[in-house]
Motif scaffolding. Sequence first.
Motif, PDB file in Angstrom:
ATOM      1  N   UNK A 169      22.380 -28.695 -24.618  1.00  0.00           N
ATOM      2  CA  UNK A 169      22.690 -27.465 -25.328  1.00  0.00           C
ATOM      3  C   UNK A 169      24.143 -27.413 -25.738  1.00  0.00           C
ATOM      4  N   UNK A 170      24.354 -26.817 -26.886  1.00  0.00           N
ATOM      5  CA  UNK A 170      25.692 -26.806 -27.448  1.00  0.00           C
ATOM      6  C   UNK A 170      26.553 -25.717 -26.847  1.00  0.00           C
ATOM      7  N   UNK A 171      27.704 -26.130 -26.395  1.00  0.00           N
ATOM      8  CA  UNK A 171      28.703 -25.184 -25.994  1.00  0.00           C
ATOM      9  C   UNK A 171      29.728 -25.119 -27.117  1.00  0.00           C
ATOM     10  N   UNK A 172      30.609 -24.142 -27.086  1.00  0.00           N
ATOM     11  CA  UNK A 172      31.498 -23.957 -28.232  1.00  0.00           C
ATOM     12  C   UNK A 172      32.270 -25.219 -28.592  1.00  0.00           C
ATOM     13  N   UNK A 173      32.331 -25.487 -29.879  1.00  0.00           N
ATOM     14  CA  UNK A 173      33.051 -26.647 -30.374  1.00  0.00           C
ATOM     15  C   UNK A 173      34.002 -26.176 -31.468  1.00  0.00           C
ATOM     16  N   UNK A 174      35.073 -26.921 -31.652  1.00  0.00           N
ATOM     17  CA  UNK A 174      36.012 -26.645 -32.735  1.00  0.00           C
ATOM     18  C   UNK A 174      35.808 -27.729 -33.794  1.00  0.00           C
ATOM     19  N   UNK A 175      35.761 -27.306 -35.040  1.00  0.00           N
ATOM     20  CA  UNK A 175      35.695 -28.277 -36.137  1.00  0.00           C
ATOM     21  C   UNK A 175      37.104 -28.473 -36.677  1.00  0.00           C
ATOM     22  N   UNK A 192      36.572 -22.970 -37.368  1.00  0.00           N
ATOM     23  CA  UNK A 192      35.938 -22.940 -36.064  1.00  0.00           C
ATOM     24  C   UNK A 192      34.470 -22.613 -36.257  1.00  0.00           C
ATOM     25  N   UNK A 193      33.663 -23.118 -35.358  1.00  0.00           N
ATOM     26  CA  UNK A 193      32.268 -22.712 -35.403  1.00  0.00           C
ATOM     27  C   UNK A 193      32.217 -21.226 -35.099  1.00  0.00           C
ATOM     28  N   UNK A 194      31.128 -20.601 -35.461  1.00  0.00           N
ATOM     29  CA  UNK A 194      31.045 -19.146 -35.474  1.00  0.00           C
ATOM     30  C   UNK A 194      31.648 -18.492 -34.242  1.00  0.00           C
ATOM     31  N   UNK A 195      31.358 -19.045 -33.093  1.00  0.00           N
ATOM     32  CA  UNK A 195      31.832 -18.398 -31.880  1.00  0.00           C
ATOM     33  C   UNK A 195      32.597 -19.381 -31.014  1.00  0.00           C
ATOM     34  N   UNK A 196      33.336 -20.249 -31.670  1.00  0.00           N
ATOM     35  CA  UNK A 196      33.987 -21.321 -30.926  1.00  0.00           C
ATOM     36  C   UNK A 196      35.224 -20.859 -30.191  1.00  0.00           C
ATOM     37  N   UNK A 197      35.751 -19.701 -30.569  1.00  0.00           N
ATOM     38  CA  UNK A 197      36.997 -19.311 -29.930  1.00  0.00           C
ATOM     39  C   UNK A 197      36.906 -17.903 -29.354  1.00  0.00           C
ATOM     40  N   UNK A 198      36.148 -17.756 -28.298  1.00  0.00           N
ATOM     41  CA  UNK A 198      36.085 -16.442 -27.665  1.00  0.00           C
ATOM     42  C   UNK A 198      37.404 -16.159 -26.972  1.00  0.00           C
ATOM     43  N   UNK A 199      37.653 -14.903 -26.707  1.00  0.00           N
ATOM     44  CA  UNK A 199      38.839 -14.575 -25.924  1.00  0.00           C
ATOM     45  C   UNK A 199      38.748 -15.333 -24.607  1.00  0.00           C
ATOM     46  N   UNK A 200      39.877 -15.881 -24.137  1.00  0.00           N
ATOM     47  CA  UNK A 200      39.838 -16.748 -22.951  1.00  0.00           C
ATOM     48  C   UNK A 200      39.097 -16.136 -21.771  1.00  0.00           C
ATOM     49  N   UNK A 201      39.318 -14.841 -21.512  1.00  0.00           N
ATOM     50  CA  UNK A 201      38.672 -14.241 -20.343  1.00  0.00           C
ATOM     51  C   UNK A 201      37.162 -14.149 -20.515  1.00  0.00           C
TER      52      UNK A 201
END
Length: 149
Positions: free
Chosen positions: A11-17, A67-76
């Motif tokens: 399953x894919x976890x957040x990735x940065x393009x 970035x992928x749609x949700x690749x950069x959530x707030x760190x917390x």
Amino acid sequence: MPVRLRAAKAYNFPMIIFELICTAKHRFEGWFASSEDFDRQRDNNQLACPSCASTQIDKLPAAKIRKTAEAEPAPENEAAEAFLQFVDAMYKNSEDVGREFADEARRIHYEEAPQRNIRGLATTEENAALREEGIEILSLPIPPRDKMN
Ligand SMILES: [Zn+2]
């Protein structure tokens, strides 16, 4: 909601393009877990231009980074976000067998049914019985986001 997963790790976890460019100015995209991941792969010569196979690769300037749609959530929220994505992916990639879950999980485990990811409903007792038989299942406490109100 219990699920039986055939390949949870897929399953894919957040990735940065990152948009990348080689010394011959070919542009291409690379998917990375992080900026450090890019640096490591480049330093190990694991990145090669798909057009000319050059391993002299650079990232385009930061402004071009997508970035992928949700690749950069707030760190917390990162762990929670990764989990929500996992739930969504699990939902999309599994078959709903409803109340048949325990029976179907058992059939899959004993190779009497096609290997696949399933989800459905089961009682606490059924879940415990499955685990006792060595059948790996996962109980998810929440529905995917598009099922939330
Ligand atoms: Zn190139």
